[in-house]
Design an enzyme around this catalytic site. Structure first.
Site, PDB file in Angstrom:
ATOM      1  N   ASN A 105      -1.426  -1.729 -13.096  1.00  0.00           N
ATOM      2  CA  ASN A 105      -2.671  -1.133 -13.564  1.00  0.00           C
ATOM      3  C   ASN A 105      -2.589   0.398 -13.648  1.00  0.00           C
ATOM      4  O   ASN A 105      -3.209   1.003 -14.506  1.00  0.00           O
ATOM      5  CB  ASN A 105      -3.860  -1.579 -12.702  1.00  0.00           C
ATOM      6  CG  ASN A 105      -3.793  -1.007 -11.308  1.00  0.00           C
ATOM      7  OD1 ASN A 105      -2.764  -1.095 -10.652  1.00  0.00           O
ATOM      8  ND2 ASN A 105      -4.879  -0.399 -10.848  1.00  0.00           N
ATOM      9  N   ASP A 135       2.418  -8.020  -7.116  1.00  0.00           N
ATOM     10  CA  ASP A 135       1.170  -8.168  -6.347  1.00  0.00           C
ATOM     11  C   ASP A 135       0.177  -9.107  -7.022  1.00  0.00           C
ATOM     12  O   ASP A 135      -0.748  -9.587  -6.375  1.00  0.00           O
ATOM     13  CB  ASP A 135       0.496  -6.798  -6.183  1.00  0.00           C
ATOM     14  CG  ASP A 135       1.259  -5.898  -5.239  1.00  0.00           C
ATOM     15  OD1 ASP A 135       2.084  -6.416  -4.462  1.00  0.00           O
ATOM     16  OD2 ASP A 135       1.041  -4.676  -5.272  1.00  0.00           O
TER      17      ASP A 135
END
Lengths: 398, 398
Positions: A105, A135
């Site tokens: 992100n 993750d």
């Protein structure tokens, strides 16, 4: 127009699949000219440290695809406005109309910024984010390329460690990567072979971690089984959201301003001390699975490798067909069989934000996952080895 | 006469191959009656906690053979004289004439003591030690079953971590198991793919470890490559033979009186702090590979699995043919092709003593291994994956 591609953030064992998927797809489209690879992501764009990916041979690229790590080099860097201006200057000079960025992100945010500034500067660049993270914390996608292979590593590690802990019973704590999201820690449960298989306790950042509750949980499992295997996210937090690790280690911050949780055994060692002090006489050990989770050679989920390749290829295909840009997301079809389609999501929906384990994947006690998590994650990691146990008939001597 | 078998010490991923090799071989010899499995080694012999291995089905045994950990359970225990007397009482009651013990040098000593006391008590038992250790520190054998698979894990871990460290350059320290012997740490070098591949520095217990020298070594590699991957044995010692880890962690001792070095990240974290303090501005991380080295599911050296099976089978075959006892040793035939034969060595030559890395495997500087080590160890770990790298032609932009 030419194109540029970079890799960013923590590498995975399949991030090169996305790179090679993009490179091979670019060769199929006349609308894309040269494909430049930026060394170490935006750092290479800034310094014009580039390689010409149009010249690499197919067999060489296939070897790269099967190799862990970021073949172009990676970076953790959010460019400043001045740096973005410099990058745009180079993009213009190289006649670049497509920008592909493989990352999480933070990388999506970098890509979005570059795209926005390029448009403002009157040199529009179609910006595509190709998702990558172990993750699994990106929004708008069912899961992230990179997660399945890391989850496979974690599942295999816990399968073996549970057998080790059966052999020489004691308490064993394994610290798993995951700063805000517990997906990877939850994956420790996917290889449980029997009702008494570990991990027996699973702690993730999504649920507050209390030391008293932890000690009582471990004492309970040891009382029942004579041993206990514990999975702990590096990012576990107390009731007020403070990382447990922060209190027990010298804090360093990475380039995005995040607290450094990996690359240290301090959390595991601190939890070991707590148990040794509060539950006397126990054999307690801790391991921090560390960087092996994202880099170990040879442990790859086949479905993860395939999807990573497709994500890279589709970003390029959509770019060649004139899409304005976006983040590639994976959509799981409903139905009993695992099936994925791909879609393009606006970058701003993915940049900056993260996703956590949904409530329905966590048990009421906050110390384990539910069967719904296994149903979600099991198809992502590939088949696991079947374990064998001795059947133990009582003997005349027993 | 009946027979008994047990597993002892730290498990490996192939220790069950030795067990299953022994079980299946016992079925082929009429001179061996029932085969009992002792749960948790001498602990099970002491408490008559036994399973009847004659009844396990062949397919079930094959699944057990392919499963990490000690299927019978393991133990770290040297029985007292009173306990030995109790064990002998049970062996007599169960009409046991053969005792097979799978383990390291501590386990060989236990086996030797039981055998000696049995002979003195007028109930002779033929005692066989089946070698097992990931440390590879047993004397009289070319190498130990269990080492090859652990070495394969370490080599694969370093291959991936070197790629990770190329992607995001920095200093990375990996602490590898090995209390006195550096064989496993040396195995970190076996997957080096290129001249600049890590580990770039290798520190083993056989050579004194000096902090100043370590800092200078790391600074030199970082100056040359911009990054550095370091392999460190958990058992590295200073010039006076004091473990470095001892100074930096609370010392606990295991049941054999050894200092506990595994199950803690303290050594790696301490070395990280040294580098961060002395070489300012470096990105330094440490991982402790931990118990995964001996338990990880699915990473097995095929030759190691085969030899572990043979060692177990041959101990039983020799027992059935009337051998008085001993430790099974592996003998490497000279010649260009790797070939192993097996021999029986007197127990007292293996018990209590350990072996270290020979001088010719270590470089003059004491911070790397020599090609002679690779020639020795490469055949033991099975084929490694081929890595791919991008060829990087300079671009007009570069």
């Amino acid at each position: 127009m030419n194109a540029i591609i970079g890799q960013s953030g923590g590498p995975t064992v399949v991030i090169n699949q996305s790179l090679v998927g993009a490179v091979l797809e670019a060769r199929r489209h006349g609308s894309i000219g040269r494909l430049y690879g930026a060394r170490h992501g935006v750092e290479g764009m800034l310094r014009r440290d580039l390689v010409d990916l149009s010249r690499q041979s197919r067999p060489a690229l296939e070897r790269v695809a099967a190799t862990p790590g970021a073949a172009l080099g990676s970076v953790r860097k959010k460019p400043s406005e001045a740096e973005c201006a410099e990058i745009l200057k180079h993009l213009r000079a190289l006649d670049i109309g497509y920008f592909f960025y493989i990352g999480g992100n933070d990388s999506a945010e970098t890509a979005e910024i570059v795209g926005r500034l390029a448009a403002q500067a009157g040199h529009p660049v179609a910006v595509f984010h190709i998702p990558k993270t172990i993750d699994n914390d990106l929004r708008e996608t069912d899961h992230c390329p990179g997660f399945g292979s890391a989850a496979r590593f974690v599942a295999l590690a816990f399968m073996g460690d549970d057998l080790d802990n059966r052999s020489l019973p004691g308490v064993k704590i394994n610290v798993v990567m995951g700063r805000h999201a517990g997906f990877l820690t939850a994956a420790s449960t996917l290889g449980r072979a029997r009702a008494d298989s570990g991990p027996h306790l699973v702690y993730v950042p999504e649920r507050p971690f209390g030391i008293d509750r932890f000690v009582a949980d471990v004492a309970g499992v040891v009382g029942r089984l004579g041993r206990c295997l514990v999975a702990v996210s590096e990012g576990i937090q107390d009731e007020r959201g403070n990382p447990i690790a922060q209190a027990v280690m010298e804090t360093a911050r990475d380039a995005f301003g995040n607290v450094q949780l990996s690359g240290s055994g301090a959390l595991g060692d601190a939890l070991t001390q707590v148990l040794k002090t509060r539950l006397k006489g126990l054999r307690v050990r801790a391991d921090t699975l560390g960087y092996l989770q994202r880099s170990f050679t040879g442990v790859v989920s086949p479905v993860d490798a395939r999807e990573a390749r497709q994500a890279g290829a589709l970003a390029v295909r959509w770019a060649a067909r004139g899409a304005a840009g976006g983040s590639v997301s994976l959509v799981r079809e409903s139905g009993p069989r695992y099936r994925i389609t791909f879609a393009l999501t606006p970058l701003e929906k993915v940049a900056r934000v993260t996703r956590s384990l949904p409530q329905e994947f966590l048990n009421a006690e906050g110390n384990d996952v539910t069967p719904a998590f296994a149903a979600y994650a099991r198809p992502l990691i590939g088949p696991l080895p079947k374990l064998g146990f001795l059947e133990a008939p009582a003997t005349p001597g027993g």
